[in-house]
Design an enzyme around this catalytic site. Structure first.
Site, PDB file in Angstrom:
ATOM      1  N   SER A  45      20.004 -46.839 -43.082  1.00  0.00           N
ATOM      2  CA  SER A  45      20.596 -45.514 -42.860  1.00  0.00           C
ATOM      3  C   SER A  45      19.736 -44.359 -43.369  1.00  0.00           C
ATOM      4  O   SER A  45      19.977 -43.212 -43.031  1.00  0.00           O
ATOM      5  CB  SER A  45      21.973 -45.447 -43.526  1.00  0.00           C
ATOM      6  OG  SER A  45      21.829 -45.301 -44.924  1.00  0.00           O
ATOM      7  N   THR A  67      22.734 -51.489 -39.982  1.00  0.00           N
ATOM      8  CA  THR A  67      23.870 -50.772 -40.576  1.00  0.00           C
ATOM      9  C   THR A  67      24.977 -50.636 -39.546  1.00  0.00           C
ATOM     10  O   THR A  67      24.747 -50.803 -38.340  1.00  0.00           O
ATOM     11  CB  THR A  67      23.462 -49.337 -40.991  1.00  0.00           C
ATOM     12  OG1 THR A  67      23.000 -48.633 -39.821  1.00  0.00           O
ATOM     13  CG2 THR A  67      22.357 -49.355 -42.036  1.00  0.00           C
ATOM     14  N   ASP A 147      44.404 -43.328 -37.250  1.00  0.00           N
ATOM     15  CA  ASP A 147      43.233 -43.401 -36.371  1.00  0.00           C
ATOM     16  C   ASP A 147      43.665 -42.900 -34.999  1.00  0.00           C
ATOM     17  O   ASP A 147      44.045 -43.679 -34.116  1.00  0.00           O
ATOM     18  CB  ASP A 147      42.712 -44.854 -36.303  1.00  0.00           C
ATOM     19  CG  ASP A 147      41.332 -44.941 -35.663  1.00  0.00           C
ATOM     20  OD1 ASP A 147      41.080 -44.180 -34.713  1.00  0.00           O
ATOM     21  OD2 ASP A 147      40.517 -45.767 -36.126  1.00  0.00           O
ATOM     22  N   ARG A 209      30.968 -41.798 -45.408  1.00  0.00           N
ATOM     23  CA  ARG A 209      29.820 -40.905 -45.502  1.00  0.00           C
ATOM     24  C   ARG A 209      30.222 -39.716 -46.374  1.00  0.00           C
ATOM     25  O   ARG A 209      31.334 -39.201 -46.279  1.00  0.00           O
ATOM     26  CB  ARG A 209      29.389 -40.396 -44.120  1.00  0.00           C
ATOM     27  CG  ARG A 209      28.671 -41.448 -43.257  1.00  0.00           C
ATOM     28  CD  ARG A 209      27.289 -41.806 -43.800  1.00  0.00           C
ATOM     29  NE  ARG A 209      26.578 -42.782 -42.976  1.00  0.00           N
ATOM     30  CZ  ARG A 209      26.583 -44.100 -43.183  1.00  0.00           C
ATOM     31  NH1 ARG A 209      27.283 -44.630 -44.176  1.00  0.00           N
ATOM     32  NH2 ARG A 209      25.872 -44.904 -42.406  1.00  0.00           N
ATOM     33  N   ASP A 233      31.524 -43.586 -53.404  1.00  0.00           N
ATOM     34  CA  ASP A 233      30.345 -44.420 -53.184  1.00  0.00           C
ATOM     35  C   ASP A 233      29.308 -43.647 -52.377  1.00  0.00           C
ATOM     36  O   ASP A 233      28.134 -44.002 -52.372  1.00  0.00           O
ATOM     37  CB  ASP A 233      30.749 -45.702 -52.427  1.00  0.00           C
ATOM     38  CG  ASP A 233      29.549 -46.560 -52.080  1.00  0.00           C
ATOM     39  OD1 ASP A 233      28.824 -46.955 -53.017  1.00  0.00           O
ATOM     40  OD2 ASP A 233      29.309 -46.820 -50.883  1.00  0.00           O
ATOM     41  N   GLU A 238      22.805 -37.052 -50.318  1.00  0.00           N
ATOM     42  CA  GLU A 238      22.092 -38.230 -50.837  1.00  0.00           C
ATOM     43  C   GLU A 238      20.603 -38.090 -50.493  1.00  0.00           C
ATOM     44  O   GLU A 238      20.275 -37.604 -49.409  1.00  0.00           O
ATOM     45  CB  GLU A 238      22.627 -39.522 -50.164  1.00  0.00           C
ATOM     46  CG  GLU A 238      24.030 -39.869 -50.576  1.00  0.00           C
ATOM     47  CD  GLU A 238      24.575 -41.109 -49.839  1.00  0.00           C
ATOM     48  OE1 GLU A 238      23.777 -41.863 -49.258  1.00  0.00           O
ATOM     49  OE2 GLU A 238      25.798 -41.294 -49.859  1.00  0.00           O
ATOM     50  N   HIS A 255      26.102 -45.486 -52.801  1.00  0.00           N
ATOM     51  CA  HIS A 255      26.169 -45.921 -51.397  1.00  0.00           C
ATOM     52  C   HIS A 255      25.870 -47.417 -51.298  1.00  0.00           C
ATOM     53  O   HIS A 255      24.982 -47.838 -50.548  1.00  0.00           O
ATOM     54  CB  HIS A 255      25.164 -45.103 -50.560  1.00  0.00           C
ATOM     55  CG  HIS A 255      25.384 -45.196 -49.077  1.00  0.00           C
ATOM     56  ND1 HIS A 255      25.054 -44.172 -48.209  1.00  0.00           N
ATOM     57  CD2 HIS A 255      25.888 -46.195 -48.301  1.00  0.00           C
ATOM     58  CE1 HIS A 255      25.327 -44.539 -46.969  1.00  0.00           C
ATOM     59  NE2 HIS A 255      25.833 -45.769 -46.992  1.00  0.00           N
ATOM     60  N   GLY A 258      28.763 -51.386 -49.048  1.00  0.00           N
ATOM     61  CA  GLY A 258      28.490 -52.440 -48.059  1.00  0.00           C
ATOM     62  C   GLY A 258      27.430 -53.432 -48.511  1.00  0.00           C
ATOM     63  O   GLY A 258      27.025 -54.300 -47.744  1.00  0.00           O
TER      64      GLY A 258
HETATM   65  N1  NAI Z   1      29.352 -47.069 -47.987  1.00  0.00           N
HETATM   66  C1  NAI Z   1      28.785 -47.989 -47.274  1.00  0.00           C
HETATM   67  O1  NAI Z   1      27.990 -48.762 -47.782  1.00  0.00           O
HETATM   68  C2  NAI Z   1      29.113 -48.136 -45.824  1.00  0.00           C
HETATM   69  C3  NAI Z   1      29.573 -47.074 -45.075  1.00  0.00           C
HETATM   70  N2  NAI Z   1      29.886 -47.226 -43.744  1.00  0.00           N
HETATM   71  C4  NAI Z   1      30.375 -46.064 -42.996  1.00  0.00           C
HETATM   72  O2  NAI Z   1      31.699 -46.342 -42.577  1.00  0.00           O
HETATM   73  C5  NAI Z   1      31.864 -45.885 -41.241  1.00  0.00           C
HETATM   74  C6  NAI Z   1      32.981 -46.666 -40.574  1.00  0.00           C
HETATM   75  O3  NAI Z   1      32.569 -48.011 -40.389  1.00  0.00           O
HETATM   76  P1  NAI Z   1      33.417 -49.005 -39.458  1.00  0.00           P
HETATM   77  O4  NAI Z   1      34.811 -49.049 -39.927  1.00  0.00           O
HETATM   78  O5  NAI Z   1      32.711 -50.280 -39.395  1.00  0.00           O
HETATM   79  O6  NAI Z   1      33.313 -48.261 -38.085  1.00  0.00           O
HETATM   80  P2  NAI Z   1      34.229 -48.469 -36.802  1.00  0.00           P
HETATM   81  O7  NAI Z   1      33.536 -47.750 -35.709  1.00  0.00           O
HETATM   82  O8  NAI Z   1      34.561 -49.899 -36.639  1.00  0.00           O
HETATM   83  O9  NAI Z   1      35.572 -47.688 -37.207  1.00  0.00           O
HETATM   84  C7  NAI Z   1      35.656 -46.328 -37.436  1.00  0.00           C
HETATM   85  C8  NAI Z   1      37.029 -45.874 -36.970  1.00  0.00           C
HETATM   86  O10 NAI Z   1      37.191 -44.498 -37.331  1.00  0.00           O
HETATM   87  C9  NAI Z   1      37.994 -43.922 -36.314  1.00  0.00           C
HETATM   88  N3  NAI Z   1      37.898 -42.468 -36.357  1.00  0.00           N
HETATM   89  C10 NAI Z   1      36.923 -41.665 -35.881  1.00  0.00           C
HETATM   90  N4  NAI Z   1      37.220 -40.377 -36.140  1.00  0.00           N
HETATM   91  C11 NAI Z   1      38.406 -40.365 -36.794  1.00  0.00           C
HETATM   92  C12 NAI Z   1      39.229 -39.344 -37.333  1.00  0.00           C
HETATM   93  N5  NAI Z   1      38.914 -38.046 -37.225  1.00  0.00           N
HETATM   94  N6  NAI Z   1      40.367 -39.704 -37.974  1.00  0.00           N
HETATM   95  C13 NAI Z   1      40.723 -41.012 -38.088  1.00  0.00           C
HETATM   96  N7  NAI Z   1      39.985 -42.020 -37.559  1.00  0.00           N
HETATM   97  C14 NAI Z   1      38.842 -41.700 -36.934  1.00  0.00           C
HETATM   98  C15 NAI Z   1      37.475 -44.542 -35.033  1.00  0.00           C
HETATM   99  O11 NAI Z   1      38.418 -44.435 -33.992  1.00  0.00           O
HETATM  100  C16 NAI Z   1      37.231 -45.974 -35.472  1.00  0.00           C
HETATM  101  O12 NAI Z   1      38.332 -46.809 -35.201  1.00  0.00           O
HETATM  102  C17 NAI Z   1      30.478 -46.101 -40.608  1.00  0.00           C
HETATM  103  O13 NAI Z   1      30.287 -45.268 -39.503  1.00  0.00           O
HETATM  104  C18 NAI Z   1      29.555 -45.770 -41.746  1.00  0.00           C
HETATM  105  O14 NAI Z   1      29.247 -44.397 -41.697  1.00  0.00           O
HETATM  106  C19 NAI Z   1      29.799 -48.460 -43.149  1.00  0.00           C
HETATM  107  C20 NAI Z   1      29.340 -49.532 -43.851  1.00  0.00           C
HETATM  108  C21 NAI Z   1      28.908 -49.445 -45.211  1.00  0.00           C
HETATM  109  O1  LIG Z   2      26.174 -49.829 -42.667  1.00  0.00           O
HETATM  110  C1  LIG Z   2      26.247 -48.627 -42.981  1.00  0.00           C
HETATM  111  O2  LIG Z   2      26.614 -47.732 -42.209  1.00  0.00           O
HETATM  112  C2  LIG Z   2      25.878 -48.229 -44.350  1.00  0.00           C
HETATM  113  O3  LIG Z   2      26.273 -47.216 -44.832  1.00  0.00           O
HETATM  114  C3  LIG Z   2      24.966 -49.152 -45.070  1.00  0.00           C
HETATM  115  O4  LIG Z   2      25.632 -50.096 -45.811  1.00  0.00           O
HETATM  116  C4  LIG Z   2      24.073 -48.337 -45.933  1.00  0.00           C
HETATM  117  O5  LIG Z   2      22.977 -49.077 -46.288  1.00  0.00           O
HETATM  118  P1  LIG Z   2      21.490 -48.528 -46.074  1.00  0.00           P
HETATM  119  O6  LIG Z   2      21.197 -48.671 -44.648  1.00  0.00           O
HETATM  120  O7  LIG Z   2      21.431 -47.102 -46.471  1.00  0.00           O
HETATM  121  O8  LIG Z   2      20.675 -49.436 -46.909  1.00  0.00           O
END
Ligand code: NAI
Ligand SMILES: O=C(O)C(=O)[C@H](O)COP(=O)(O)O
Length: 376
Positions: A45, A67, A147, A209, A233, A238, A255, A258
């Site tokens: 990311s 990611t 959602d 995010r 987180d 960042e 962050h 995940g």
């Molecule tokens: N902190 C970390 O390490 C990580 C952070 N992330 C972040 O989490 C985000 C979500 O990941 P997933 O759940 O896998 O994505 P996903 O795409 O499976 O789910 C996201 C959901 O949010 C909904 N959504 C969009 N706008 C919305 C709003 N205004 N109000 C309510 N719901 C809304 C969508 O309809 C969708 O169902 C990623 O895009 C990424 O930015 C993901 C993985 C790790």
């Molecule tokens: O999958 C995502 O989206 C994430 O936020 C990742 O877990 C973040 O990991 P990096 O790609 O920043 O190492």
């Protein structure tokens, strides 16, 4: 074939060397000259993939991000250049789900306020939101989902409005992608007004995010609302979070929600499978062949498990307090945020621990939480 990969992508060399030479680079500072002769670019990311980065990349056939989030990639630009693209949807959803659940259990213990008695609102009911909901439901906590996009698509789960979530939930966990436009844009979804609308003593978790919460507004609101408890987180700006915000969070991490070994391995493996598909080659690897053995094999539980005992078991797999403590002492100016992330290779998912229970009533919820059940 040249494969240029972020050095913070475990198993990239193991998996991709069968296609050619793998060069590992610092994803944050990757340049157009480094990508110029690459056939495959594998990022995380922290790399902004756009016209500027790919200005000289005439050989590039594939860009993959290991990611879930894709807000760092100009997908339209890749399409216009006929460069195949893949992210790794869901790769670390279990890790995020467990992280949020663990953080809630930590707050419950810290404030002697049982999680089981709370109503938890999940904003964004996709892969990560559903993973948190799965843990909470397995444990018997009431969950509300918000959602509007899934709701409009006809998803069969029941949904609430964001206003409802704010009014009814003791805990709110954010799981939306970062979007800048449209009816459901999420940038600053939690602005000063919404932050002030949180229930008294609410807990707010952000594992998606940083910019989904207006961080300046959060600092302001927290000053007059010490009752609010924060788990952060992800951060605006960042790798340089606002220094005033860190002490205001109960749990603060760089962050890494995940960042389970399983989640990272899945992300790299998903990209490997995509490249195999693209090149019409068989894919033979699995994640179990990549992961190291976990330090504890079997655990036998002899009694029913209280909330604080559950937390003690979970801390055996991952103790978020260690990351929180380390985060508060890092040198942000000198790259501490990224360093801590790069060296983060200690966390496993619940499934790494095999739990046997002598009490039948424990068995199903322990397994539903994600721990592995002992075999016969
Ligand atoms: N902190 C970390 O390490 C990580 C952070 N992330 C972040 O989490 C985000 C979500 O990941 P997933 O759940 O896998 O994505 P996903 O795409 O499976 O789910 C996201 C959901 O949010 C909904 N959504 C969009 N706008 C919305 C709003 N205004 N109000 C309510 N719901 C809304 C969508 O309809 C969708 O169902 C990623 O895009 C990424 O930015 C993901 C993985 C790790
Ligand atoms: O999958 C995502 O989206 C994430 O936020 C990742 O877990 C973040 O990991 P990096 O790609 O920043 O190492």
């Amino acid at each position: 074939m040249k494969i240029l990969a972020d050095e913070n992508m475990p198993y990239a060399e193991d998996l991709f060397r069968e296609f050619g030479e793998v060069e590992l680079v610092d994803g944050r500072s990757i340049t157009a000259s480094q990508t110029a002769d690459a056939d495959i670019l594998l990022v995380r990311s922290v790399t902004k993939v756009n016209q500027q980065l790919l200005a000289n990349s005439n050989k590039l056939k594939f860009v993959g991000t290991a990611t879930i989030g894709t807000d760092h990639v100009d997908i339209d630009y890749l399409l216009s250049k006929n460069i195949a693209f893949s992210s790794a949807p869901g790769c670390n959803a279990i890790a995020v789900g467990e992280f949020a659940f663990i953080a809630m259990l930590e707050l419950a213990k810290r404030f002697s306020s049982p999680l089981k008695e709370k109503t938890v609102g999940i904003v964004g009911a996709g892969n990560t939101g559903a993973a948190v909901a799965r843990c909470l439901t397995a444990y018997g906590v009431k969950v509300l989902l918000c959602d509007p996009i899934k709701e409009a698509e006809g998803d069969s789960r029941s949904f609430c409005s964001l206003d409802d979530i704010l009014a009814r939930c003791d805990v709110i966990s954010l799981h939306v992608p970062l979007t800048q436009n449209g009816e459901f844009k999420t940038c600053y979804l939690f602005d000063e007004l919404r932050l002030n609308a949180l229930k008294k003593n609410a807990w707010l978790l952000n594992c998606c995010r940083g910019e989904v919460i207006d961080n300046n507004a959060l600092i302001k609101v927290k000053q007059t609302r010490p009752d609010l408890k924060l788990v952060l987180d992800v951060w605006e700006g960042e790798p340089f979070p606002m220094s005033e915000l860190i002490p205001l969070a109960e749990l603060a991490t760089p962050h890494i929600a995940g960042y389970s070994m399983e989640g990272k391995a899945r992300g790299t493996l998903m990209l490997y499978q995509k490249v195999c598909e693209l090149l019409n080659r068989p894919s033979s690897k699995s994640i179990t062949s990549l992961l190291p053995e976990f330090m504890v094999s079997n655990l036998t539980v002899n009694t029913s498990i209280s909330e604080s005992e559950l937390l003690r078991i979970i801390r055996l797999v991952y103790d978020v307090r260690d990351d929180d403590q380390k985060f508060r002492s890092i040198d942000f100016v000198n790259g501490g945020f990224d360093q801590m992330r790069k060296s983060h290779r200690h966390r496993r998912e619940f499934s790494a621990l095999i739990i046997e229970s002598c009490i039948q009533s424990n068995v199903s919820w322990i397994n539903e939480l994600g721990f592995t059940g002992a075999k016969g």
